[in-house]
Design a protein around this motif. Sequence first.
Motif, mmCIF file in Angstrom:
data_model
loop_
_atom_site.group_PDB
_atom_site.id
_atom_site.type_symbol
_atom_site.label_atom_id
_atom_site.label_comp_id
_atom_site.label_asym_id
_atom_site.label_seq_id
_atom_site.Cartn_x
_atom_site.Cartn_y
_atom_site.Cartn_z
ATOM 1 N N SER A 328 -3.790 -4.664 -0.135
ATOM 2 C CA SER A 328 -3.803 -3.726 -1.766
ATOM 3 C C SER A 328 -2.894 -4.100 -2.569
ATOM 4 C CB SER A 328 -2.904 -1.956 -1.270
ATOM 5 O OG SER A 328 -2.386 -1.561 -2.416
ATOM 6 N N LEU A 329 -1.964 -5.311 -2.363
ATOM 7 C CA LEU A 329 -1.244 -6.287 -3.850
ATOM 8 C C LEU A 329 -2.473 -6.646 -4.884
ATOM 9 C CD1 LEU A 329 1.894 -6.303 -4.145
ATOM 10 C CD2 LEU A 329 2.021 -7.870 -2.972
ATOM 11 N N LEU A 330 -2.969 -7.140 -3.977
ATOM 12 C CA LEU A 330 -4.471 -8.166 -3.829
ATOM 13 C C LEU A 330 -5.233 -7.565 -5.112
ATOM 14 C CD1 LEU A 330 -5.513 -11.302 -2.399
ATOM 15 C CD2 LEU A 330 -7.429 -9.610 -2.372
ATOM 16 N N LEU A 331 -5.667 -6.481 -4.188
ATOM 17 C CA LEU A 331 -7.009 -5.432 -5.633
ATOM 18 C C LEU A 331 -5.555 -5.229 -6.489
ATOM 19 C CD1 LEU A 331 -8.378 -3.423 -2.321
ATOM 20 C CD2 LEU A 331 -9.440 -4.722 -4.462
ATOM 21 N N GLU A 332 -4.068 -4.874 -6.299
ATOM 22 C CA GLU A 332 -3.476 -4.104 -7.746
ATOM 23 C C GLU A 332 -3.677 -5.762 -8.745
ATOM 24 O OE1 GLU A 332 0.350 -2.970 -6.767
ATOM 25 O OE2 GLU A 332 1.034 -3.657 -8.141
ATOM 26 N N LYS A 333 -3.566 -7.251 -7.737
ATOM 27 C CA LYS A 333 -3.543 -7.944 -9.216
ATOM 28 C C LYS A 333 -4.547 -8.127 -9.768
ATOM 29 C CE LYS A 333 0.805 -11.056 -7.187
ATOM 30 N NZ LYS A 333 0.178 -11.708 -5.738
ATOM 31 N N SER A 334 -5.792 -7.283 -9.302
ATOM 32 C CA SER A 334 -6.860 -8.053 -9.816
ATOM 33 C C SER A 334 -7.808 -6.243 -10.706
ATOM 34 C CB SER A 334 -8.540 -7.991 -8.871
ATOM 35 O OG SER A 334 -8.186 -8.944 -8.333
ATOM 36 N N GLY A 335 -6.646 -5.333 -10.999
ATOM 37 C CA GLY A 335 -6.290 -4.340 -11.683
ATOM 38 C C GLY A 335 -6.505 -3.318 -11.140
ATOM 39 N N PHE A 336 -6.670 -2.890 -9.547
ATOM 40 C CA PHE A 336 -7.341 -1.662 -8.929
ATOM 41 C C PHE A 336 -6.171 -1.447 -8.290
ATOM 42 C CE2 PHE A 336 -11.040 -5.152 -8.882
ATOM 43 C CZ PHE A 336 -11.562 -3.935 -9.594
ATOM 44 N N ASP A 337 -6.044 0.574 -8.069
ATOM 45 C CA ASP A 337 -4.977 0.831 -7.304
ATOM 46 C C ASP A 337 -5.752 1.811 -6.471
ATOM 47 O OD1 ASP A 337 -2.995 2.510 -6.724
ATOM 48 O OD2 ASP A 337 -3.227 3.808 -8.940
ATOM 49 N N VAL A 338 -5.517 0.536 -5.097
ATOM 50 C CA VAL A 338 -6.365 1.454 -4.447
ATOM 51 C C VAL A 338 -5.115 1.357 -3.119
ATOM 52 C CG1 VAL A 338 -7.501 0.964 -1.989
ATOM 53 C CG2 VAL A 338 -7.988 -0.273 -4.886
ATOM 54 N N ARG A 339 -4.328 2.275 -2.558
ATOM 55 C CA ARG A 339 -3.493 2.451 -1.806
ATOM 56 C C ARG A 339 -3.694 2.115 -0.419
ATOM 57 N NH1 ARG A 339 0.389 5.224 -5.633
ATOM 58 N NH2 ARG A 339 0.108 4.716 -7.329
ATOM 59 N N ALA A 340 -2.085 1.360 -0.013
ATOM 60 C CA ALA A 340 -2.003 2.011 1.625
ATOM 61 C C ALA A 340 -1.720 2.380 2.289
ATOM 62 C CB ALA A 340 -1.273 -0.096 1.297
ATOM 63 N N ILE A 341 -2.922 2.995 3.271
ATOM 64 C CA ILE A 341 -1.450 3.983 3.829
ATOM 65 C C ILE A 341 -0.975 3.415 5.282
ATOM 66 C CG2 ILE A 341 -2.391 6.446 5.028
ATOM 67 C CD1 ILE A 341 -2.907 6.169 1.628
ATOM 68 N N LEU A 342 -0.196 3.768 5.373
ATOM 69 C CA LEU A 342 0.630 3.139 6.843
ATOM 70 C C LEU A 342 0.982 3.480 7.305
ATOM 71 C CD1 LEU A 342 2.744 0.905 4.162
ATOM 72 C CD2 LEU A 342 0.801 -0.366 5.035
ATOM 73 N N SER A 343 0.795 3.260 9.292
ATOM 74 C CA SER A 343 1.923 4.058 10.209
ATOM 75 C C SER A 343 3.126 4.187 9.502
ATOM 76 C CB SER A 343 1.501 3.423 11.151
ATOM 77 O OG SER A 343 2.110 2.089 11.171
#
Length: 377
Positions: A328-343
């Motif tokens: 999710s952080l890697l996508l964020e660095k490329s400008g995308f807000d994709v959320r990680a859904i965690l246990s």
Amino acid sequence: MKKIPKPLIKKLEKRQESGAFRTLKTKSQLIDFSSNDYLGLARLEAIPIRAEQILNESGPRLNGATGSRLLTGHSVLFERVENQIANFHLTETCLIFNSGYDANIGVFSALPQRNDFVLYDEFAHASIRDGLRLTLAKSQSYKHNDFEDLEKKIKRTTASSTVWVATEAVFSMDGDSPDWDKFGKICNRYDIHLIIDEAHATGVLDNLPKIYRQTNLEKHLTARVVTFGKALGCHGAAVLGKPSLKDYLINFARSMIYTTALPPVSLANILAAYECLQDVSNRKKLQENINFFNENLSKSGLDKFFIPSQSAIHCCIIPGNNRIKKLSLLLEKSGFDVRAILSPTVPEGKERLRFCLHAHNTESELQNALEILTTQL
Ligand SMILES: Cc1ncc(COP(=O)(O)O)c(C=O)c1O
């Protein structure tokens, strides 16, 4: 003020150790793959402008509802909005609640009675489960979208008890839907009462009443929950059904009775958003994006990581809280807000990246985000 007790601090520390510590983040300027604003109505300037007109037509201006709907909070505007919503969803009546959470708490705590039995999909939203905690009825989950399991459990209930079945039209954490034909076949063998939470389908899927009719689910359907905080881009929710359901909830749904009603400005926004739904162009664009995303998943071979979905929610399962957070952080660095859904929000081993698609996403945004993912999997 005093600190919270030590055992609670320990619980927080445990959360941190497991990588599941939750924090609040302000909105980013990243490309939106995470909001529930599927149709982009939350950002549509025409809505507050129209809402202002509605408020001006609605008599003396009040900033707040001034009370519960059973006291001073009810108004002609409430009746106008509820009628519009009932017409839009092709139901007899509509009762507004302050949120989808409140609606489910009200429905599930008030409808099932002491000797009743509630069977709910194991992936049902927290608000359904929390509502069930407040009822005296017995309740049990059935395996996700597994209607053989549902049938087995219906057969185990005693003939004298009223059986309620609860599911979602689009599951919030998986983006999938029940197989309506199979669901209908099983339900039609029994005398059950059905409650369907349509939160993530509201304003997105306009064929649900047709599906309910074609599968005969309509004859079991006792309550539908629609929400306004997702594709409608505002806030609040409503329960749809027969007049007796509305009367019953006004009398017994405590989450509607013992709270201040929505303010007029919220009602005007909801009405303006429903008026916008008459224009199908945003829905059409969202559907095109969903199709494009699915085509790209199969072309790139990423589909084996994704839960099959025809809705706006698409989940890529990658086990492990830390791994999913890194992606999710890697996508964020490329400008995308994709959320990680965690246990523990999802079961351990089922941690996921949750892509929410929108009418306002472009094809190149969809393609670029998936290309990054391909390099990592
Ligand atoms: C399936 C489902 N039902 C109910 C709710 C609660 O709706 P609201 O956000 O309006 O409280 C949500 C919200 O996430 C949801 O996903």
